[in-house]
Design an enzyme around this catalytic site. Structure first.
Site: not given
Length: 402
Positions: A170-172
């Site tokens: 999700a961060d990337l």
């Protein structure tokens, strides 16, 4: 790994003010810097972005991830709780093209910098708010991190239980969604003269990363705990342990590839197992792979046009001939590795080997551009963070340091 001199990129002449912290926002900012934008990172005086020190692995007195995320930006120390700092930021935004922030919704407004007010004051400004849950909904103000966004987006249901995924998906993907939104807004501004307000959420990006799960849901499959077709269900598309404890990634989705793989392995009679979603079918292919070591499989497959590769560590990937040919990993002035922008323009990669600034290292020069004197209240103390980090480094080298 070769050193690379910075070169102008497609976003040369674009100024980005970065208020983000941790991983997704700084990654988005660094990608924009790789593309040639001038990125001015606003950090808390002395402490700076937590990514400098909190996230492992550690390198010297700081986090190794900081070398990947903060290369190529300028650091200005501002205490935004102080009116003078907010005034300096307002002046800076008057000259900027993009504001990137990752506060919880409503935080900017408490600083007197609500996105709607910023757009009213600076109509050409692109304001990108990258948050965990998004700007609206019952979870908008709730705490979260990558793992919780993956949980709610349905990604983790297909992951083997017991440990988180290796990548903060999700961060990337959230960082890339913010970059895509910013670039689209800049293209639109070139046509209309108007900026935009972007609401980018890590949850939304995580949902896009779970396309296989959504497809299974639409087909009436994908119950909790059941592997998805491309996430462990198919014998022909899976990870298998080799005899020496390594792993082979088999991605033989097409029948001709699976049949060729089985012929090399000496078991062409197992071709009927290709799409059979059963633990027994997967065990039979696993037993076949386990007859050879990882090196033996690598040698066997080296001259074959087959989608099957040994699973490599980051260190092994660095030495892989295809990675070397792509010239993806460079060294910065500090001799630490950088990942270059993952696309080429006219055969060349944008810059990627710039320095990592100390906290507040560029405060004086940037504030001078704005006509603000050094040492004004709330603006941070230039050089304090550098001296503190040098002292911390010396203490860590002492025999009695813990």
């Amino acid at each position: 790994m070769l050193s690379e001199a910075p070169r102008a990129g497609p976003l040369a002449g674009t100024t980005v003010v970065d208020l983000s912290r941790h991983l997704p926002g700084p990654l988005a900012a660094r990608l924009l810097a790789d593309l040639g934008a001038r990125v001015i990172k606003i950090e808390e005086p002395a402490a700076g972005d937590p990514v400098r020190r909190t996230l492992p692995p550690k390198l010297g007195g700081g986090g190794a991830l900081a070398a990947m995320l903060l290369a190529g930006v300028e650091s200005v120390a501002l205490d935004l709780k102080q009116p003078a700092a907010r005034e300096a930021l307002a002046r800076l935004l008057g000259r900027a093209d993009v504001l990137l922030e990752t506060f919880r919704p409503g935080t900017l407004a408490r600083f007197g910098l609500a996105p709607a007010d910023l757009r009213a004051a600076h109509p050409r400004l692109v304001v990108c708010s990258l948050s965990g849950w998004g700007e609206n909904g019952p979870y908008a103000s709730r705490a979260g991190h990558d793992l919780t966004y993956q949980a709610v987006a349905g990604i983790l249901a297909a992951v083997p239980p017991g440990r988180p995924p290796a990548a903060p998906v999700a961060d990337l993907t959230g960082a890339w969604s913010a970059v895509a939104g910013i670039l689209a807004a800049l293209v639109a501004r070139a046509r209309t003269g108007e900026g935009a307000t972007i609401d980018a959420a890590l949850l939304d990006a995580g949902a896009h990363a779970n396309l296989l799960g959504w497809a299974a849901q639409c087909a009436g499959a994908g119950a909790v705990g059941e592997p998805l077709p491309l996430a462990g269900a198919l014998p022909c598309y899976n990870l298998y342990e080799t005899r020496d404890g390594g792993y082979l990634a088999l991605a033989a989705l097409e029948p001709r590839f699976f049949e060729r793989f089985l012929a090399l392995a000496g078991r062409p009679d197992l071709a009927h197992l290709q799409y059979r979603d059963s633990a027994r079918a997967r065990r039979r292919i696993a037993a076949l792979v386990a007859q050879r070591t990882r090196a033996e499989w690598t040698a066997l497959l080296a001259s074959e046009d087959l989608p099957a590769e040994a699973v490599l560590s980051a260190a092994e990937a660095l030495a892989h001939p295809q990675m070397a040919a792509r010239d993806l990993v460079r060294r910065g002035p500090d001799r630490l590795p950088r990942l270059a922008f993952p696309a080429r323009f006219d055969g060349e990669r944008p810059r990627s080997a710039a320095r990592v600034p100390e906290v507040g290292e560029d405060s004086e020069s940037v504030l001078r551009e704005l006509g603000i004197a050094r040492g004004a209240a709330g603006l941070g103390v230039v050089g304090r963070a550098s001296r503190w980090r040098r002292l911390l480094g010396r203490l860590q080298k002492r025999p009695d340091a813990r």
